[in-house]
Design an enzyme around this catalytic site. Sequence first.
Site, PDB file in Angstrom:
ATOM      1  N   GLU A  36      95.867   7.621 -10.784  1.00 33.33           N
ATOM      2  CA  GLU A  36      95.039   7.997  -9.632  1.00 33.33           C
ATOM      3  C   GLU A  36      95.626   9.312  -8.868  1.00 33.33           C
ATOM      4  OE1 GLU A  36      94.028   4.193  -7.146  1.00 33.33           O
ATOM      5  OE2 GLU A  36      96.273   4.095  -7.864  1.00 33.33           O
TER       6      GLU A  36
ATOM      7  N   LYS B 199      87.625   3.087  -0.659  1.00 26.50           N
ATOM      8  CA  LYS B 199      88.020   3.346  -1.824  1.00 26.50           C
ATOM      9  C   LYS B 199      87.117   2.932  -2.891  1.00 26.50           C
ATOM     10  CE  LYS B 199      92.311   4.061  -4.572  1.00 26.50           C
ATOM     11  NZ  LYS B 199      93.715   3.591  -4.410  1.00 26.50           N
TER      12      LYS B 199
END
Length: 131
Positions: free
Chosen positions: A22, A99
């Site tokens: 990420e 997200k």
Amino acid sequence: MNDTIRLVGVRARGHHGVFDHERADGQDFVVDVAVEVDARAAAGSDDLDRTVHYGVLAEQVVAEIERDPVDLIETLAERIAAAVLTHRAALATEVTVHKPQAPITVPFTDVSITIRRERAAEPADERTGAA
């Protein structure tokens, strides 16, 4: 009762998350912001300086998404709320950070956090006791 300015779906790429991939690859974050204001003064004077300039606010939201990474979307939401409350006309804010590409192993549409923050009360003037 306060008035509300809303920004919905502000999107930018950030490198937030707890996993190395990420941080390295980044992903899109989507933010919704509601700002409580008292719009009467701005409306009565037609003066942009007496409200929250939503174009400037949108740029601030993007800047917060794009700046240094954090582990949690809760932390990102807190940073965005703090930026909102720097605007003199902002009385309170509700910030939702989405997200949609979160690393979850089951099918899902979205993960989000919503926080609400208010401007801290001004300290009372010690001489008069007035705020």
